[in-house]
Scaffold this active site. Sequence first.
Site, PDB file in Angstrom:
ATOM      1  N   SER A 181       1.489  -4.680  -4.766  1.00 11.88           N
ATOM      2  CA  SER A 181       2.947  -4.760  -4.767  1.00 11.88           C
ATOM      3  C   SER A 181       3.440  -5.840  -3.802  1.00 11.88           C
ATOM      4  CB  SER A 181       3.521  -3.376  -4.440  1.00 11.88           C
ATOM      5  OG  SER A 181       4.904  -3.333  -4.670  1.00 11.88           O
ATOM      6  N   ASP A 349       4.297   0.335 -15.575  1.00  6.45           N
ATOM      7  CA  ASP A 349       4.793  -0.119 -14.279  1.00  6.45           C
ATOM      8  C   ASP A 349       6.208  -0.673 -14.452  1.00  6.45           C
ATOM      9  OD1 ASP A 349       5.265  -1.317 -11.800  1.00  6.45           O
ATOM     10  OD2 ASP A 349       3.168  -1.894 -11.561  1.00  6.45           O
ATOM     11  N   HIS A 378       3.151   2.098 -11.192  1.00  9.67           N
ATOM     12  CA  HIS A 378       3.034   1.300  -9.970  1.00  9.67           C
ATOM     13  C   HIS A 378       2.182   1.994  -8.900  1.00  9.67           C
ATOM     14  CE1 HIS A 378       4.521  -2.306  -7.985  1.00  9.67           C
ATOM     15  NE2 HIS A 378       4.692  -1.612  -6.877  1.00  9.67           N
TER      16      HIS A 378
END
Length: 408
Positions: A181, A349, A378
């Site tokens: 991320s 995601d 995610h």
Amino acid sequence: MQSSLSLLVVATATLALCIREITAVQSYVTVLRRRSPDDDDAPSLCALIIEPNGYPCTEHNIQTNDGYLLTLQRVSSRNSNLRVQPGPPVLLQHGLFMGGDAWFLNSPEQSLGFILADHGFDVWVGNVRGTRWSHGHISLSVKDKDFWDFSWQELAFYDLAKMIQYINLITSSKTFIVGHSQGTIMSLAALTQPDIAEMVEAAALLSPISYLEHITAPLVQRMVGMHLDQLVFAMGIHQLNFRSNVLIDLLDSLCDGHLDCSDLLTSITGVNCCFNNSRVDFYLEYEPHPSSSKNLRHLFQMIRKGTFSQYDYGRFKNLRLYGQTKPPAFELSSIPKSLPLWMSYGGSDALADMTDLQHTLKELQSTPELLYLENYGHVDFIVSVKAKEDIYDHMIGFFRSLGRSGSS
């Protein structure tokens, strides 16, 4: 005033959604009330999670060029020691509102930090400024607003750069980078700088992010459209610390009729297929970590504008700082074609959208190796109970294919 307070409550809810490991905010609030938000005497990450599982671990303190004091952890296999380390170094870089503990939250058989160590890699764990493990500065206190005057731009150019330089100095070796991320956006930005890229062997990116224009998370879209990041700034909030009493109280009131707290995680990250709900209380012993309001604002700017650029201060300050009225874009084409890249992304995601990923791929000189997991959201990329076979084994295979790897 009542209207502003209501908006702030909603804004706080949105920011809280970036806490990757929660499925219910009420559980989050309950656990946070059992922990002091400013426990400076708390044990180290090595002592809390890594060493109790039988892994040798040492703490390394470094100073960035702008004065922040960071801590790295160095981890090796239970069957070896830190003085005789056969494998190449791997730096693990966490995401937003997380710290280095994120790589060790599941069992040793399921957590990437432990898995890499057991495969003979020299594991280094990064912790950016403001997190629980890197909470210092040579002259500023965390109570000073100037301490929180940073976004992921500084995390890339100062924090990540210094970590890579330090590991290179200690090991005399190029480093593998693994990011999740925010850790991927930091990595991509840093790798556009030749002096950093030359110290990196390869990069593996989980839920890779650079462009954010096509995110599908409904609550994030709503908050961005309402410019709630600007409201937070206007309220004088510089540190986003979800262990502070003010934000805990706001979250508590949030679940008392304002929003459905049972579906917040899905609304921000997408549906996660393989999240272990039984470990939520344990995760919340460590997450979330603080970050800055400016960091979130930078991300919101990118979502609105569809750019992968430096922080936008406005026309006049941009002109003074950057020599142009618009913030400079990060040129992904500057990442060396010879630098191997590996990326894994998920069909569920809601933050790392496939359309934005395709935009990233078009700008790169190289053709990264890709791993697509249709049912992954995610959060799954770091805490899925199936991540070893679904993701990590493939990543390790990628590292080994480059000719510098740990033990089999």
